[in-house]
Design a protein around this motif. Structure first.
Motif, PDB file in Angstrom:
ATOM      1  N   ASP A  52     -69.238  56.613  45.281  1.00  0.00           N
ATOM      2  CA  ASP A  52     -70.474  56.482  44.510  1.00  0.00           C
ATOM      3  C   ASP A  52     -70.372  57.129  43.130  1.00  0.00           C
ATOM      4  OD1 ASP A  52     -71.728  55.039  46.471  1.00  0.00           O
ATOM      5  OD2 ASP A  52     -72.761  56.758  47.361  1.00  0.00           O
ATOM      6  N   THR A  53     -69.504  58.125  42.991  1.00  0.00           N
ATOM      7  CA  THR A  53     -69.374  58.783  41.687  1.00  0.00           C
ATOM      8  C   THR A  53     -68.712  57.868  40.653  1.00  0.00           C
ATOM      9  OG1 THR A  53     -67.251  59.777  42.309  1.00  0.00           O
ATOM     10  CG2 THR A  53     -69.244  61.073  42.730  1.00  0.00           C
ATOM     11  N   ASP A  54     -68.070  56.787  41.128  1.00  0.00           N
ATOM     12  CA  ASP A  54     -67.430  55.840  40.215  1.00  0.00           C
ATOM     13  C   ASP A  54     -68.384  54.736  39.766  1.00  0.00           C
ATOM     14  OD1 ASP A  54     -64.956  57.117  40.272  1.00  0.00           O
ATOM     15  OD2 ASP A  54     -64.352  56.054  42.088  1.00  0.00           O
ATOM     16  N   LYS A  55     -69.609  54.774  40.265  1.00  0.00           N
ATOM     17  CA  LYS A  55     -70.574  53.716  39.944  1.00  0.00           C
ATOM     18  C   LYS A  55     -71.605  54.229  38.949  1.00  0.00           C
ATOM     19  CE  LYS A  55     -70.413  51.915  44.714  1.00  0.00           C
ATOM     20  NZ  LYS A  55     -71.252  51.640  45.907  1.00  0.00           N
ATOM     21  N   ALA A  90     -62.024  45.920  42.334  1.00  0.00           N
ATOM     22  CA  ALA A  90     -60.637  46.116  41.910  1.00  0.00           C
ATOM     23  C   ALA A  90     -60.569  46.962  40.644  1.00  0.00           C
ATOM     24  CB  ALA A  90     -59.958  44.771  41.687  1.00  0.00           C
ATOM     25  N   HIS A  91     -61.421  46.668  39.683  1.00  0.00           N
ATOM     26  CA  HIS A  91     -61.418  47.432  38.434  1.00  0.00           C
ATOM     27  C   HIS A  91     -61.835  48.886  38.658  1.00  0.00           C
ATOM     28  CE1 HIS A  91     -60.383  44.582  35.300  1.00  0.00           C
ATOM     29  NE2 HIS A  91     -61.123  43.666  35.888  1.00  0.00           N
ATOM     30  N   LEU A  92     -62.668  49.132  39.644  1.00  0.00           N
ATOM     31  CA  LEU A  92     -63.106  50.495  39.934  1.00  0.00           C
ATOM     32  C   LEU A  92     -62.100  51.256  40.788  1.00  0.00           C
ATOM     33  CD1 LEU A  92     -66.888  49.854  40.738  1.00  0.00           C
ATOM     34  CD2 LEU A  92     -65.966  51.002  38.711  1.00  0.00           C
ATOM     35  N   SER A  93     -61.095  50.551  41.301  1.00  0.00           N
ATOM     36  CA  SER A  93     -60.168  51.178  42.242  1.00  0.00           C
ATOM     37  C   SER A  93     -59.121  52.043  41.558  1.00  0.00           C
ATOM     38  CB  SER A  93     -59.460  50.097  43.083  1.00  0.00           C
ATOM     39  OG  SER A  93     -60.390  49.375  43.849  1.00  0.00           O
ATOM     40  N   ALA A  94     -58.614  51.587  40.424  1.00  0.00           N
ATOM     41  CA  ALA A  94     -57.559  52.340  39.746  1.00  0.00           C
ATOM     42  C   ALA A  94     -58.131  53.596  39.100  1.00  0.00           C
ATOM     43  CB  ALA A  94     -56.886  51.474  38.691  1.00  0.00           C
ATOM     44  N   GLY A  95     -57.424  54.689  39.249  1.00  0.00           N
ATOM     45  CA  GLY A  95     -57.874  55.944  38.652  1.00  0.00           C
ATOM     46  C   GLY A  95     -57.861  55.909  37.143  1.00  0.00           C
ATOM     47  N   ILE A  96     -56.905  55.170  36.576  1.00  0.00           N
ATOM     48  CA  ILE A  96     -56.787  55.018  35.132  1.00  0.00           C
ATOM     49  C   ILE A  96     -56.974  53.539  34.805  1.00  0.00           C
ATOM     50  CG2 ILE A  96     -55.304  55.344  33.111  1.00  0.00           C
ATOM     51  CD1 ILE A  96     -53.763  57.430  34.820  1.00  0.00           C
ATOM     52  N   ARG A 151     -55.880  57.330  42.812  1.00  0.00           N
ATOM     53  CA  ARG A 151     -56.391  58.264  41.815  1.00  0.00           C
ATOM     54  C   ARG A 151     -55.452  58.370  40.619  1.00  0.00           C
ATOM     55  NH1 ARG A 151     -57.781  64.713  42.788  1.00  0.00           N
ATOM     56  NH2 ARG A 151     -58.631  65.098  40.702  1.00  0.00           N
ATOM     57  N   TYR A 152     -54.169  58.194  40.839  1.00  0.00           N
ATOM     58  CA  TYR A 152     -53.173  58.344  39.790  1.00  0.00           C
ATOM     59  C   TYR A 152     -52.611  56.998  39.315  1.00  0.00           C
ATOM     60  CZ  TYR A 152     -53.508  62.978  41.790  1.00  0.00           C
ATOM     61  OH  TYR A 152     -54.003  64.170  42.278  1.00  0.00           O
ATOM     62  N   SER A 153     -53.163  55.908  39.832  1.00  0.00           N
ATOM     63  CA  SER A 153     -52.649  54.588  39.480  1.00  0.00           C
ATOM     64  C   SER A 153     -53.283  54.083  38.189  1.00  0.00           C
ATOM     65  CB  SER A 153     -52.931  53.585  40.612  1.00  0.00           C
ATOM     66  OG  SER A 153     -54.321  53.341  40.719  1.00  0.00           O
ATOM     67  N   ASN A 200     -67.224  53.379  27.364  1.00  0.00           N
ATOM     68  CA  ASN A 200     -66.326  53.605  28.484  1.00  0.00           C
ATOM     69  C   ASN A 200     -65.436  52.387  28.700  1.00  0.00           C
ATOM     70  OD1 ASN A 200     -65.814  53.255  31.579  1.00  0.00           O
ATOM     71  ND2 ASN A 200     -66.144  55.442  31.295  1.00  0.00           N
ATOM     72  N   SER A 201     -64.122  52.584  28.710  1.00  0.00           N
ATOM     73  CA  SER A 201     -63.206  51.446  28.799  1.00  0.00           C
ATOM     74  C   SER A 201     -63.319  50.718  30.135  1.00  0.00           C
ATOM     75  CB  SER A 201     -61.762  51.900  28.572  1.00  0.00           C
ATOM     76  OG  SER A 201     -61.357  52.839  29.550  1.00  0.00           O
ATOM     77  N   GLN A 202     -63.568  51.447  31.207  1.00  0.00           N
ATOM     78  CA  GLN A 202     -63.710  50.788  32.505  1.00  0.00           C
ATOM     79  C   GLN A 202     -64.926  49.870  32.516  1.00  0.00           C
ATOM     80  OE1 GLN A 202     -64.603  53.061  36.248  1.00  0.00           O
ATOM     81  NE2 GLN A 202     -62.494  52.484  36.720  1.00  0.00           N
ATOM     82  N   SER A 203     -66.034  50.332  31.943  1.00  0.00           N
ATOM     83  CA  SER A 203     -67.218  49.483  31.832  1.00  0.00           C
ATOM     84  C   SER A 203     -66.929  48.253  30.989  1.00  0.00           C
ATOM     85  CB  SER A 203     -68.381  50.273  31.218  1.00  0.00           C
ATOM     86  OG  SER A 203     -68.792  51.328  32.061  1.00  0.00           O
ATOM     87  N   ASN A 204     -66.198  48.444  29.891  1.00  0.00           N
ATOM     88  CA  ASN A 204     -65.817  47.315  29.037  1.00  0.00           C
ATOM     89  C   ASN A 204     -64.975  46.304  29.805  1.00  0.00           C
ATOM     90  OD1 ASN A 204     -65.191  49.565  26.237  1.00  0.00           O
ATOM     91  ND2 ASN A 204     -67.120  48.698  26.927  1.00  0.00           N
TER      92      ASN A 204
END
Length: 262
Positions: A52-55, A90-96, A151-153, A200-204
């Motif tokens: 949930d912290t990634d959302k 999938a996009h939320l799965s990678a740590g980076i 987390r490190y991917s 935020n790049s992940q949001s983009n």
């Protein structure tokens, strides 16, 4: 098994979608459909594997819209909800985060094609985009079998100016909204625009993926392959190693993508 229909979208404005043709498969090539209209429960269980912290609030809003879409009685809504959910998770799965270059290229080449009538660049962009989608499906399975390593991917990246943040958002959404009268798309537009404008790049990345996914020819590919993507999310939601289901979904997506003509 639901029949496959030829869908012709008639242009009604400068950014209305051009006609899209997808050839029919033979009976033994068609992935099975979303069983019993239970797409909502399938994607809800898959979302449980995302911390949930990634959302962000915007992601939670998109999740709610997609679960509502998946509860609708029509197959098109369910298929879109399933495929969008898979890509977002999938996009939320990678740590980076990786980048959105493949999605941005699809979007820009499509909007250029709408303006010029020449879709050669768009057709060329589909291979890298769906290859990117296929790589991302592997990340979903890692949520089950090896979540700590994620987390490190680093997410898949092609490399381009701005990391895929530079594309014609409004023109793409003009085409998307002109292709359907779904109220869900109007809701998504507002939220995806917030993700697009985020720092935020992940949001983009997620904004670019959703936008590319909803382009009419791309959406048809996911419509055709939704059964295999549902299988994958069901396997993940049940806590199973879905390696085989990932390969199956990748195969059906590639197969459907190869049949698109615009």
């Amino acid at each position: 098994m639901k029949p496959i229909f030829l869908v012709l979208l008639v242009a009604t404005s400068a950014y209305a979608a051009p006609s899209v043709t997808i050839n029919q498969y033979s009976d033994n090539e068609i992935p099975r459909d979303i069983d019993d209209g239970k797409a909502s429960s399938v994607i809800s269980r898959a979302w449980d594997y995302v911390d949930d912290t990634d959302k962000s609030i915007a992601i939670l809003n998109v999740q709610e819209i997609l679960e509502d879409m998946a509860s609708q009685g029509d197959y098109a809504s369910q298929a879109s909800a399933v495929a969008q959910t898979a890509g977002i998770i999938a996009h939320l799965s990678a740590g980076i985060p990786g980048d959105a270059c493949a999605a941005a290229n699809v979007i820009n080449s499509y909007t250029d094609g709408v303006r010029s009538g020449n879709f050669a660049g768009f057709r060329q962009s589909l291979g890298p985009f769906f290859g990117h989608v296929g790589q991302n499906l592997n990340l979903i399975n890692q949520l089950v079998i090896n979540p700590g390593q994620l987390r490190y991917s680093v997410g898949p990246a092609l490399g381009c100016a701005g990391g895929g943040r530079i594309y014609d958002f409004e023109a793409a959404w003009d085409a998307i909204l002109a292709s359907s009268d779904s109220s869900f798309l109007n809701e998504e537009y507002c939220i995806v625009k917030r993700l697009y404008n985020s720092r935020n790049s992940q949001s983009n990345n997620i904004a670019a993926y959703i936008t590319a996914h909803l382009l009419p020819p791309v959406a048809q590919v996911f419509h055709q392959s939704a059964g295999s993507i549902t299988d994958l999310l069901r396997g993940v939601g049940n806590g199973n190693d879905a390696t085989g289901l990932v390969a199956n979904a990748q195969r059906y997506i590639a197969q459907a993508a190869s049949q698109v003509h615009v």
